[in-house]
Design an enzyme around this catalytic site. Structure first.
Site, PDB file in Angstrom:
ATOM      1  N   LYS A 133       0.841  -1.197   0.000  1.00 38.84           N
ATOM      2  CA  LYS A 133       0.000   0.000   0.000  1.00 38.84           C
ATOM      3  C   LYS A 133       0.880   1.251   0.000  1.00 38.84           C
ATOM      4  CE  LYS A 133      -1.844   2.764   3.135  1.00 38.84           C
ATOM      5  NZ  LYS A 133      -2.035   3.988   2.361  1.00 38.84           N
ATOM      6  N   CYS A 165      13.457  11.476   5.911  1.00 39.05           N
ATOM      7  CA  CYS A 165      13.646  11.038   7.298  1.00 39.05           C
ATOM      8  C   CYS A 165      15.091  11.245   7.743  1.00 39.05           C
ATOM      9  CB  CYS A 165      13.235   9.590   7.452  1.00 39.05           C
ATOM     10  SG  CYS A 165      14.098   8.503   6.305  1.00 39.05           S
ATOM     11  N   GLU A 176      10.468   1.330  10.127  1.00 37.97           N
ATOM     12  CA  GLU A 176      11.382   2.454   9.872  1.00 37.97           C
ATOM     13  C   GLU A 176      10.611   3.727  10.167  1.00 37.97           C
ATOM     14  OE1 GLU A 176      14.474   2.081   9.287  1.00 37.97           O
ATOM     15  OE2 GLU A 176      14.405  -0.072   8.922  1.00 37.97           O
ATOM     16  N   GLU A 234       9.741  15.750  15.750  1.00 41.50           N
ATOM     17  CA  GLU A 234      10.021  15.719  14.312  1.00 41.50           C
ATOM     18  C   GLU A 234       9.086  16.695  13.585  1.00 41.50           C
ATOM     19  OE1 GLU A 234       8.802  12.286  11.974  1.00 41.50           O
ATOM     20  OE2 GLU A 234      10.743  12.337  10.971  1.00 41.50           O
TER      21      GLU A 234
END
Ligand code: NDP
Length: 481
Positions: free
Chosen positions: A173, A282, A248, A384
């Protein structure tokens, strides 16, 4: 209006309920295609097809699987410009970035794992006079791959290539925010001769089809890249079912610049590591620590260069930064700029939304933004942001910068700048991050373990790590007497 489709059992097909939602072009803010709103009914069809395909695909000699995956990489390469244009439009990234990074890397991912599987060998452990152990590694079965929007095809292929190479059937997906290039892979799969049912591409939302994939009892492993909160949710759902999990997740990466660095190289690369892909990688460094001796000089040069960056529509070859991926993400990043101000941050450059002329006047553009005078432990320096917003801070000693760099819940990547080889090793050794670049950033060797510590993830991708994740080891012991 173009309607994207799912790819199930070797065919493009409409979602069973025939429901769709909007796909927005971030460069203009307008709807340009429709995305299937798939659910567990579509998944059930995909799982049945995968169950039939698994015995065929897993029994196929790896040489043959390898040839099919090489064709995958060639299929993308042949349509390079189509993929480049689609990726740039769907995500808002500068077309030059899609052309030089995203799509070439998707080609390499398939090629790398197509050939890596030919070198994947089993281990044996000899016990003198007693017997021998040997370990077989067989494909798991049906696996789920869920990927994010920032490097859409790059990260999608980084998961499905090793999963397929190892002999699994994959139900994948892409992010609902950037489904376009993943969907284009169906055509490549047919052309490459992939047996029907081996690869499924399901479009839809994370909450609906993503969740259904994670919960499905016949999907034995989940490889996920995305936010830490989503990773936590997935772990909570999958763990009681004893699924294999590779996560991850997010990062808050430090860039550490020592007095004795190669100043120009550090400056040039720090601009890239801060703002490439609008800071939506990232691995981007969002906390820049600079040693006191060169702090003012580095800060001034950094601000001067960054403030001349060109923020423009993705097709503009001069664009340094394109559009932020979505309106909701733009609002989130703007919220962090407000937070940084409220925490006492001094805005050195940027901070504002950019409005381009029509037809891009409703696009989601943001100036590259730099703050200073924020403490290392404030929220801006701990959470973040995942956008073009960085902070810059001075430090005095190695011990001090290590303490500050390591003091977040994340542990993904870091970039260290020094010409002192002993210091480089010492600092790299003490950083609690899965990846440390010295005098570099984003240099990738696909054989190396990729991933983070702490809240940045569980497990590693890349090279043998990925092939091991997507296989089930079995140890067999044979007694000599
Ligand atoms: P999200 O966690 O929101 O989404 C990632 C993927 O998970 C998307 O496909 C999403 O679908 C899907 N998803 C969302 N909710 C669920 C659920 N309940 N069950 C199953 N799947 C779900 O991340 P973003 O797409 O916003 O990506 C940004 C994040 O990814 C950042 O935190 C970034 O650091 C991280 N990232 C980590 C990398 C690494 O290697 N460590 C690399 C790149 C990014 P949908 O989009 O349809 O909601």
């Amino acid at each position: 209006m173009e309607k994207l489709q799912n790819f199930i059992n070797g065919n493009y097909c409409v979602p069973i309920d025939n429901r769709y939602f909007d796909n927005i072009d971030p460069s203009t803010g307008s709807v340009y295609s429709l995305i299937p709103d798939s659910d567990e009914k579509d998944l059930a069809v995909a799982v049945s097809a995968a169950e039939l395909a698994f015995p065929i695909w897993s029994a196929m000699p790896s040489e043959q699987r390898s040839k099919i995956l090489v064709k995958f990489s060639e299929g993308i390469e042949k349509r390079m410009e189509q993929f480049v244009a689609a990726e740039s439009r769907d995500n808002g990234k500068p077309i030059t970035l899609a052309r030089h990074v995203d799509i070439p890397r998707a080609v390499s991912n398939f090629h790398f794992f197509a050939t890596a599987i030919l070198h994947f060998s089993s281990e044996s452990h000899y016990m003198e006079g007693v017997g021998i152990n040997y370990t077989t590694r067989k494909p798991i079965g049906i696996v789920g791959c869920i990927s994010p929007w920032n490097l859409p095809l790059y990260l999608f292929s980084w998961k499905i290539a090793p999963a397929l190479a190892a002999g699994n059937c994959v139900i994948a997906k892409p992010s609902e925010v950037t489904p376009y290039t993943a969907t284009m892979l169906g055509e490549i799969a047919v052309e490459a001769g992939l047996p029907p049912g081996v690869l499924t591409i399901l479009n839809g939302t994370g909450a609906k089809i993503g969740d259904a994939i994670v919960k499905h009892p016949k999907i034995k492993a989940i490889s996920f890249t995305g936010g830490t909160a989503t990773g936590e949710h997935i772990a909570r759902t999958a763990a009681p079912m004893f699924k294999k999990l590779s996560l991850e997740l997010g990062g808050k990466n430090p860039t550490i610049v020592f007095d004795d660095c190669d100043f120009e190289a550090a400056l040039k690369t720090t601009i890239m590591s801060s703002f490439s892909n609008q800071g939506q990688i990232c691995l981007c460094g969002s906390r820049i620590f600079v040693q006191r001796g060169i702090y003012s000089k580095f800060r001034d040069a950094f601000v001067a260069k960054v403030s001349t960056s060109v923020v423009s529509f993705p097709e503009n070859p001069r664009a340094n930064l394109g559009a932020i991926v979505s309106e909701s993400h733009l609002k989130k990043v703007l919220g962090y700029i407000d937070l940084a101000k409220s925490e006492g941050g001094k805005l050195l450059t940027g901070g504002n939304r950019v409005f381009l002329p029509s037809p891009h006047d409703k696009g989601f553009y943001l100036e590259p933004t730099i703050f200073e005078s924020l403490p290392y432990d404030c929220k801006t320096n701990q959470e973040e942001i995942f956008g073009p917003v960085v902070t810059i801070m001075p430090f005095d000693t190695e011990e001090e910068v290590l303490m500050m760099a390591n003091d977040t819940k994340y542990g993904l990547a870091s970039s260290v700048w020094t010409m002192d080889v002993k210091k480089a090793h010492r600092v790299a050794d003490q950083l609690n991050m899965g990846i440390v670049w010295v005098n570099a950033w984003l240099v990738r060797d696909l054989r190396t373990p990729f991933g983070g510590m702490k809240a940045s993830g569980v497990g590693r991708e890349g090279g043998l790590e990925a092939l091991r994740f997507f296989t089930e080891p079995k140890n067999i012991f044979i007694k000599y007497e």
